[in-house]
Design a protein around this motif. Structure first.
Motif, short mmCIF file in Angstrom:
data_model
loop_
_atom_site.label_atom_id
_atom_site.label_comp_id
_atom_site.label_asym_id
_atom_site.label_seq_id
_atom_site.Cartn_x
_atom_site.Cartn_y
_atom_site.Cartn_z
N GLY A 143 -12.02 1.00 1.72
CA GLY A 143 -12.57 -0.31 1.41
C GLY A 143 -11.67 -1.48 1.71
N PHE A 144 -10.40 -1.25 2.06
CA PHE A 144 -9.47 -2.32 2.36
C PHE A 144 -9.37 -2.53 3.87
CE2 PHE A 144 -8.21 -0.97 -1.85
CZ PHE A 144 -7.82 -2.14 -2.48
N ASP A 145 -9.55 -3.77 4.29
CA ASP A 145 -9.47 -4.13 5.71
C ASP A 145 -8.07 -3.82 6.22
OD1 ASP A 145 -9.35 -5.47 8.21
OD2 ASP A 145 -10.90 -6.86 7.56
N VAL A 146 -7.99 -3.06 7.31
CA VAL A 146 -6.68 -2.67 7.85
C VAL A 146 -5.88 -3.88 8.30
CG1 VAL A 146 -7.38 -2.30 10.25
CG2 VAL A 146 -5.54 -0.92 9.29
N ARG A 147 -6.57 -4.95 8.67
CA ARG A 147 -5.86 -6.16 9.07
C ARG A 147 -5.10 -6.76 7.89
NH1 ARG A 147 -10.99 -9.27 11.43
NH2 ARG A 147 -11.75 -8.44 9.43
N GLU A 148 -5.73 -6.73 6.72
CA GLU A 148 -5.07 -7.26 5.53
C GLU A 148 -3.93 -6.34 5.10
OE1 GLU A 148 -4.08 -7.42 1.40
OE2 GLU A 148 -5.51 -5.92 2.12
N LEU A 149 -4.16 -5.02 5.17
CA LEU A 149 -3.12 -4.07 4.78
C LEU A 149 -1.90 -4.20 5.68
CD1 LEU A 149 -5.32 -0.91 4.11
CD2 LEU A 149 -4.10 -2.27 2.39
N ALA A 150 -2.12 -4.41 6.97
CA ALA A 150 -1.00 -4.48 7.92
C ALA A 150 -0.07 -5.65 7.63
CB ALA A 150 -1.54 -4.58 9.34
N SER A 151 -0.58 -6.67 6.96
CA SER A 151 0.24 -7.84 6.69
C SER A 151 0.72 -7.93 5.25
CB SER A 151 -0.55 -9.12 7.02
OG SER A 151 -1.70 -9.24 6.20
N SER A 152 0.16 -7.08 4.35
CA SER A 152 0.48 -7.25 2.93
C SER A 152 0.97 -5.98 2.25
CB SER A 152 -0.75 -7.77 2.18
OG SER A 152 -1.79 -6.79 2.16
N ALA A 153 0.83 -4.82 2.88
CA ALA A 153 1.18 -3.55 2.24
C ALA A 153 2.32 -2.88 3.00
CB ALA A 153 -0.03 -2.62 2.18
N SER A 154 3.00 -1.97 2.32
CA SER A 154 3.98 -1.11 2.97
C SER A 154 3.29 0.17 3.43
CB SER A 154 5.12 -0.77 2.01
OG SER A 154 4.64 0.06 0.95
N ILE A 155 3.93 0.91 4.32
CA ILE A 155 3.34 2.17 4.76
C ILE A 155 3.27 3.16 3.60
CG2 ILE A 155 5.57 3.01 5.62
CD1 ILE A 155 2.00 3.88 6.93
N GLU A 156 4.20 3.07 2.66
CA GLU A 156 4.14 3.94 1.47
C GLU A 156 2.90 3.61 0.63
OE1 GLU A 156 8.60 3.70 2.38
OE2 GLU A 156 6.88 2.34 2.44
N GLU A 157 2.59 2.32 0.49
CA GLU A 157 1.41 1.93 -0.28
C GLU A 157 0.13 2.40 0.41
OE1 GLU A 157 2.79 -2.14 -2.57
OE2 GLU A 157 2.19 -2.27 -0.46
N VAL A 158 0.10 2.31 1.74
CA VAL A 158 -1.08 2.77 2.48
C VAL A 158 -1.22 4.28 2.36
CG1 VAL A 158 -2.06 3.00 4.79
CG2 VAL A 158 -1.14 0.80 4.03
N ALA A 159 -0.10 5.01 2.39
CA ALA A 159 -0.16 6.45 2.19
C ALA A 159 -0.74 6.77 0.81
CB ALA A 159 1.22 7.07 2.34
#
Length: 395
Positions: free
Chosen positions: A91-107
């Motif tokens: 449900g989270f836009d990958v564009r937003e995650l790429a600029s606001s999250a760490s790879i650990e958070e995405v994992a």
């Protein structure tokens, strides 16, 4: 661009009458939205999905035959949604995650559905000894390391949820450590940046590359990972299988081919002529044109936009290549072209784009495996036999 149909166009597309279209809306099978006075419009993608469902009921065999080639979905997943030419992780836009999250958070988001559990999952990394590896390309070093470490990691056979999560962290930790040539002892991007001598101002680009690579629904390597997981193997074997598929020329190797093309074009005095020569010789142009994104791969756009921001000196070359390819083929850049540029901007050796792809995608392979373990069913499709029929003698 989102495509809409009128009621008459929907009727023609489905082979029904206009009143039946209205009946479908009243039954909740279709949705409409106002489009001027006394008119409504209908989302093409929803109409197409309804058409496929109707055809599937009439002829299930024909739908099954096309399902493995960009066709009808074949299994359920709650990890990645590709909708309206955008990508979403839970449900989270990958564009937003790429600029606001760490790879650990995405994992953490992909594995357990909650990016806030990142600290719990990654907070205390166990000590890890990297085995002595042969002088091979990095992807092959990953495979060797997984086999060597996995054969001695008996805790990997603990397939309870928390046991699997701990193994997932160890597997990614191993890959990052092999890539950095040192044990991982801190945030992934910081450790890779230190090992690869990436300056702080460019580290967001490394992080974004890992995140946009993390998953892409049932691509060939993720489907392979799910099949292997359905057999009850460990996560080490799952990721090894994903790497085997990723190394194919029709999948992850496209990133490496895009690197070679980019290097060639940037050394050419005439980019358009160099591309045209490739076409005359019957050679493909890697890094452009994705079947799921006729208007451009959003993952590649994330990376290229970030490069324009962080390394503006590259903007002119990026735009010249994109324009030349579009004039020749009408195709837009894919994630592979974006990763090729990432490797160049970060001053990494040729071949690094596919390694970045593998490091990011390992998160997705593990996520699909965790989802498949919870299903506990073997993925075992049937084949349609097209060979010689046996001679059956009736007595």
């Amino acid at each position: 661009m989102t495509r809409y149909l009128s009621a008459r166009e929907v009727a023609e597309h489905l082979g029904i009458s206009v009143p039946t279209v209205y009946a479908y809306v009243s039954r909740g099978l279709l949705h409409s939205e106002p489009a001027g006075a006394h008119a409504h419009r209908y989302l093409f993608d929803e109409v197409e999905q309804l058409k496929l469902r109707r055809e599937g009921r009439r002829n299930p065999a024909s739908v099954a035959a096309g399902a493995l080639h960009w066709g009808t979905p074949v299994l359920d997943s709650a990890i990645t949604l590709i909708d309206n030419q955008q990508v979403y992780y839970r449900g989270f836009d990958v564009r937003e995650l790429a600029s606001s999250a760490s790879i650990e958070e995405v994992a953490s988001l992909i594995w357990v559905g909650d990016r806030q559990q990142s600290q719990q999952l990654w907070g205390d990394l166990p000590a890890l000894n990297i085995p002595q590896l042969p002088d091979l390309p990095l992807l092959e070093q990953f495979v060797v390391a997984l086999a060597m470490v996995g054969s001695n990691d008996h805790a990997a056979f603990d397939q309870r949820p928390q046991g699997l999560q701990r193994t997932a962290v160890r597997v990614v930790q191993l890959l990052i450590s092999v890539a950095a040539k040192r044990p991982l002892q801190g945030p992934i991007v910081a450790q890779l940046a230190e090992a690869w001598q990436i300056p702080p101002n460019l580290q967001p680009l490394l992080n974004a590359a890992l995140i946009v690579s993390a998953d892409h629904e049932l691509n060939v390597s993720s489907f392979t990972a799910r099949c292997v997981a359905s057999a009850g193997t460990t996560l080490y074997a799952v990721v090894s299988a994903g790497l085997a598929a990723l190394g194919g020329v029709h999948h992850g190797k496209q990133s490496e081919l895009s690197e070679l093309l980019l290097d060639e074009l940037l050394r050419s005095p005439d980019i358009y002529a160099a591309l045209a020569q490739k076409l005359r010789l019957g050679q493909p142009i890697p890094g452009f044109g994705h079947p799921m994104y006729p208007n451009g791969d959003p993952r590649g756009k994330v990376l290229l936009d970030l490069i324009r921001q962080l390394a503006p000196q590259c903007s002119n070359d990026i735009d010249r290549i994109i324009q030349a390819v579009y004039e020749l083929l009408g195709d837009h850049p894919t994630i592979d072209f974006g990763l090729a540029w990432v490797g160049r901007v970060l001053n990494l050796p040729l071949g690094s784009a596919m390694s970045l792809f593998a490091l990011g995608r390992s998160v997705g392979w593990i996520g699909h495996a965790l989802e498949q373990y919870s299903d506990a069913r073997l993925i075992r499709p049937r084949a349609r036999y097209t060979g010689e029929r046996p001679n059956i003698i009736k007595i």
